[in-house]
Design an enzyme around this catalytic site. Structure first.
Site, mmCIF file in Angstrom:
data_model
loop_
_atom_site.group_PDB
_atom_site.id
_atom_site.type_symbol
_atom_site.label_atom_id
_atom_site.label_comp_id
_atom_site.label_asym_id
_atom_site.label_seq_id
_atom_site.Cartn_x
_atom_site.Cartn_y
_atom_site.Cartn_z
ATOM 1 N N SER A 1 0.671 -1.290 0.156
ATOM 2 C CA SER A 1 0.113 0.073 0.011
ATOM 3 C C SER A 1 1.070 1.306 0.114
ATOM 4 C CB SER A 1 -0.874 -0.155 1.215
ATOM 5 O OG SER A 1 -1.925 0.833 1.047
ATOM 6 N N ASP B 1 -9.640 -4.318 -5.564
ATOM 7 C CA ASP B 1 -9.012 -3.216 -4.802
ATOM 8 C C ASP B 1 -8.758 -2.029 -5.975
ATOM 9 O OD1 ASP B 1 -7.270 -1.323 -3.477
ATOM 10 O OD2 ASP B 1 -5.129 -2.630 -3.984
ATOM 11 N N HIS C 1 -7.856 -4.845 -0.864
ATOM 12 C CA HIS C 1 -6.949 -4.194 -0.271
ATOM 13 C C HIS C 1 -6.659 -4.300 1.282
ATOM 14 C CE1 HIS C 1 -3.908 -0.623 -0.598
ATOM 15 N NE2 HIS C 1 -4.364 -0.530 0.646
#
Length: 410
Positions: free
Chosen positions: A196, A350, A380
């Site tokens: 991320s 995601d 995610h």
């Protein structure tokens, strides 16, 4: 005595009512806000996870409104309660690299010569996460990759403003590269990466290290569902997964603004793209073209949405969103050609999926070797659930295995 008991009973009843209301609100929010695609397995587990997250964020916001505690501080405190375990196949030692705290994981297995090194930057939107919170993930990678893994405890926003986060990652990485042999690592075999926001930081560190001829070249970068551009938030993946937990389309911008210490009232304009100057739109059009996204990823419903009219007053508040120290997708070709071999993980459910697909194509067009793993059942934040038995998802475990395989095979 009777009065004391009455007060106690009253307090317990009030607490019970508060918990009931919080739970009811969280369930209501989940079922009215989220849209879980029919192809995603284990929808109940994902809803259960999301309800728990909503409860935590709602309680944190309540405490903030009451001026008892900042929401982000409350969330960080709860994260410290997670029982993260260190894999028994590694040993650990904490250091300070150029004033940045790090934890180093050393595999216990025998190894001929110096090992590979992997510097990991954790996710958490630059505001949450820690070395300890990630130790089950990073120690597993160290054991299975047989590499020495360094996890960077960079300083967090809002206490430390951008670009402190990637600068801390850079400082710790440079120190490690200079002293790799002291940790039994071959300086020419060092990879960097993260998940991320950590993946975003890795792409920025890779850029900066290209200008450091005094250091060995990076061996590779590992990017786990990174966010790589802040120009177009209406790409197919942002629309298709707009309401898929645990990261919504509008949440990307909302928490991005929180990270940058900017007013959340800018969310709508940024979602429309009104922060992007016309000249910059034209420059990046070829890189953001939907033609660069394979057809299989456009089968789920979406619509082509042009950017909204440019608003100079909005751009003036957030010019850094489009700079390559945040939007690495827009690095010039001449620089991109020098990038190290790259491993990219994308997740079908995601919002950042298409960021990865577009970045992958740009790297490949510039002659960079790319290994790509697409988690068909991924969303995610999924790797953070690998050690939670009740809400563990197989795709998260598979992602970590693929990362370890890549690092080991370098």
């Amino acid at each position: 005595m009777g009065y004391v008991l009455a007060v106690l009973y009253g307090g317990v009843a009030a607490l019970g009512l508060a918990i009931l209301l919080l739970t009811s609100w969280s369930i209501y929010y989940d079922f009215t806000r989220t849209k879980i695609p029919p192809g995603l397995c284990h929808p109940f587990k994902l809803r259960l996870l999301h309800v728990g997250i909503v409860m935590i964020f709602t309680l944190g916001k309540t405490l903030e409104v009451l001026r008892l505690c900042k929401q982000v501080v409350f969330i960080r405190f709860l994260i410290t309660l997670k029982k993260s375990k260190i894999h028994p196949g590694v040993s650990t030692k904490d250091f300070v690299f150029d004033e940045i705290p790090v934890r180093v994981y050393y595999p216990k297995t025998s190894w001929a010569g110096r090992r590979k090194g992997f510097v990991f930057y954790h996710g958490g939107a630059g505001m949450i996460g820690s070395i300890r919170y990630y130790q089950d993930i990073t120690s597993k990678i160290a054991k299975e990759s047989e590499a020495v893994v360094v996890v960077v405890g960079y300083r967090l926003s809002p206490e430390h403003a951008f670009p402190t986060q990637w600068e801390d990652c850079l400082a710790a990485t440079v120190h490690f590269m200079k002293h790799a042999e002291e940790h039994g690592v071959d300086p020419s075999q060092i990879a960097i990466g993260g998940d991320s926001a950590g993946g975003n930081f890795a792409t920025v560190v890779s850029q900066v290290l290209l200008g450091r001829p005094d250091l060995p070249k990076l061996r590779a970068q590992v990017l786990i569902y990174p966010g790589l551009q802040a120009l177009d938030f209406n790409l197919p993946s942002y629309q298709q997964n707009a309401a898929v937990p645990i990261l919504f389309q509008d949440s990307v911008v909302y928490y991005g603004l929180k990270y940058f210490l900017k007013d959340s009232s800018l969310v709508d304009d940024i979602l429309k793209g009104s922060h992007v100057p016309d000249a910059f739109r034209q420059k990046c059009e070829k890189w953001l073209s939907l033609d660069n996204i394979p057809e299989k990823f456009k089968r789920r419903k979406y619509e082509r949405r042009p950017l909204g009219p440019f608003k100079p007053e909005v751009h003036k508040q957030v010019p850094f969103l489009l700079q390559t120290t945040f939007s690495s997708l827009f690095v010039e070709d001449a620089i991109l050609r020098q990038f190290p071999e790259t491993f990219i993980v994308s997740c079908e459910y995601d919002v950042f999926r298409d960021d990865s697909l577009l970045y992958k194509k740009r790297l490949e067009e510039n002659g960079v070797k790319v290994t790509w793993f697409h988690a068909e059942q991924g969303f995610h934040g999924i790797i953070n659930l690998c050690q939670l038995s009740l809400i563990q998802f197989p795709a998260g475990v598979e992602i970590l295995e693929k990362v370890a395989d890549f690092v080991r095979g370098l």
